[in-house]
Design a protein around this motif. Structure first.
Motif, PDB file in Angstrom:
ATOM      1  N   ARG A 187      -5.176  -0.136  -1.793  1.00  0.00           N
ATOM      2  CA  ARG A 187      -4.770  -0.282  -3.251  1.00  0.00           C
ATOM      3  C   ARG A 187      -3.170   0.799  -3.121  1.00  0.00           C
ATOM      4  NH1 ARG A 187      -8.614   5.893  -4.542  1.00  0.00           N
ATOM      5  NH2 ARG A 187      -6.472   5.374  -6.392  1.00  0.00           N
ATOM      6  N   HIS A 229       1.224  -0.867  -0.298  1.00  0.00           N
ATOM      7  CA  HIS A 229      -0.366   0.080   0.400  1.00  0.00           C
ATOM      8  C   HIS A 229       1.001   1.559  -0.001  1.00  0.00           C
ATOM      9  CE1 HIS A 229      -3.316   2.710   0.781  1.00  0.00           C
ATOM     10  NE2 HIS A 229      -2.640   3.064   1.869  1.00  0.00           N
ATOM     11  N   LEU A 258      -9.930   1.970 -10.276  1.00  0.00           N
ATOM     12  CA  LEU A 258      -8.764   2.742  -8.615  1.00  0.00           C
ATOM     13  C   LEU A 258     -10.259   3.663  -8.704  1.00  0.00           C
ATOM     14  CD1 LEU A 258      -5.699   2.259  -8.908  1.00  0.00           C
ATOM     15  CD2 LEU A 258      -6.816   0.700  -7.546  1.00  0.00           C
ATOM     16  N   VAL A 315      -9.027  -2.180  -2.431  1.00  0.00           N
ATOM     17  CA  VAL A 315      -9.229  -2.398  -3.479  1.00  0.00           C
ATOM     18  C   VAL A 315     -10.405  -2.840  -3.638  1.00  0.00           C
ATOM     19  CG1 VAL A 315      -8.566  -3.797  -6.142  1.00  0.00           C
ATOM     20  CG2 VAL A 315      -6.946  -2.016  -4.510  1.00  0.00           C
ATOM     21  N   THR A 336      -4.922  -2.584  -9.921  1.00  0.00           N
ATOM     22  CA  THR A 336      -4.246  -1.455 -10.337  1.00  0.00           C
ATOM     23  C   THR A 336      -5.099  -0.850 -11.741  1.00  0.00           C
ATOM     24  OG1 THR A 336      -3.185  -3.239 -12.545  1.00  0.00           O
ATOM     25  CG2 THR A 336      -2.089  -2.130  -9.824  1.00  0.00           C
TER      26      THR A 336
END
Length: 391
Positions: free
Chosen positions: A272, A246, A352, A389, A349
């Motif tokens: 994320r 992260h 987001l 995420v 990825t």
């Protein structure tokens, strides 16, 4: 469920209202409602009430003033489902709207104190864990931020404290019969202003951050932890577990059978990987996160209680209202935890959500590179955290 706002129906009260804590209970219970936000559109877009059973609708207060003059209030909200909870910044404009709605025979209540009061709501609940200490979870429903107080003997440590509630941690520790000795951040937060410096000052506690915070520009005195380092709190020990991904410096903190995962692992997803290095560095960070989850988190016992740093509306609280779950349960439930590496990187990825508002200034503040007053700090961190995420 008891409605703690019923007192607002007594003669003499201006409009029926619902208190922020009662509203939080209803949101957790999944009660269907329409949240009518009478603030301006930009304020609504920046931050508004959400929930699985919530229909959030923005109609500016000026339109209610116009409808009052024309007698068309019921037409203004004809498509809205009841019950309606009206909100504004401080509860004044929304109270006026509620009065007009109720005169038109529409079931409506006002959020007492408005969004300011909603942001100030901070609940504490004890986690039922098998550990040689008491663990209390702090929950800020307006942002989904979670913090923890660990009490053992006559000492306490707070993990991921919020600056806005620094006084609360000190007072609660005293109520628990303990003195605060450590204020710990699991990483350099990008969504809220950290309370570690304030707590270190107010409680004469040590501010504690991961070792890697120094390479990010840490500009104040702090104890720093690397993988395997320990802190003694009363009669128990906290152990740092390096879980980068992260952010480069992210740690999880282990207390016996409890793992405080910060923004590494949530009940509804994983952290994320783009907040520190941006989209260009996100794939590399996602691979670090994958390794951390595989080699450091999932190697823990399936009975380990995962206590995350945030939750979203997709997370389900336990029967006691807390947000925590067994690692084995999360491993079975979250697809991301069984993905191959390349699949995980693509998942972590892609698509987001927007970064937390003001994340760059928040990071600078949390490193001690910028000083902000309480009012500015409050404004900086308003809104959803967006640090996860979703699975």
């Amino acid at each position: 469920m008891t409605d703690r706002s019923d007192h607002a129906d007594r003669p003499g009260d201006e409009q029926p209202s619902i208190a922020p804590d009662a509203l939080a209970d209803r949101l957790r219970s999944g009660d269907a409602m329409t949240v009518l936000d009478v603030r301006d559109r930009d304020e609504f877009d920046r931050w508004h009430l959400e929930g699985d059973a919530v229909e959030a609708v923005q109609i500016p207060h000026v339109r209610f003033i116009q409808a009052q003059a024309t007698g068309g209030v019921d037409d203004l909200v004809a498509d809205l489902s009841e019950p309606i909870v009206a909100v504004c910044g401080r509860g004044e404009a929304s109270a006026h709207a509620v009065g007009l709605l109720r005169e038109a025979g529409i079931e409506a209540r006002n959020l007492a104190g408005g969004m300011d009061a909603w942001a100030d709501l901070y609940a504490v609940r004890e986690l039922e864990v098998d550990a040689p200490a008491r663990v209390f979870q702090y929950d800020r429903p307006s942002s989904g931020c979670l913090a923890y107080s660990i009490v053992s003997g006559n000492e306490a440590a707070v993990i991921d404290p919020l600056r806005a509630f620094a006084d609360r941690y000190v007072a609660d520790a005293a109520d628990f019969g303990a003195d605060l000795t450590y204020a710990i951040d699991t990483h350099v937060h990008a969504d809220h202003v950290s309370g570690v410096r304030d707590l270190a000052s107010r409680a004469e506690a040590d501010a504690v951050l991961p070792d890697g915070a120094r390479s990010r520009g840490l500009a104040f005195d702090a104890v720093t932890l690397g993988d395997g380092d320990e802190l003694t709190v009363g009669e128990t020990t906290l152990t740092a577990v390096a879980t980068p991904g992260h952010t480069t410096e992210s740690l999880s903190i282990r207390l016996d059978s409890v793992l405080f995962t910060g923004d590494t692992l949530f009940l509804e997803g994983v952290g994320r990987p783009d907040l520190e290095g941006g989209s260009e560095e996100a794939p590399t960070a996602a691979r670090r996160l994958y390794e951390s989850l595989r080699d450091r988190v999932l190697e823990q016992s399936p009975e380990t209680v995962v206590a995350p740093g945030h939750y979203s509306t997709a997370a389900d609280p336990g029967a006691d209202g807390t947000y925590a779950d067994r690692l084995g349960t999360l491993r079975d439930r979250l697809a991301a935890l069984s993905m191959a590496e390349d699949e995980f990187v693509a998942h972590a990825t892609t698509d987001l959500p927007p970064r937390p508002s003001n994340h760059e200034r928040i990071v600078a503040t949390n490193l001690g590179l910028e000083d902000v007053d309480p009012e500015t700090a409050f404004e900086l961190e308003l809104g959803p955290n967006n640090c996860a995420v979703a699975d």
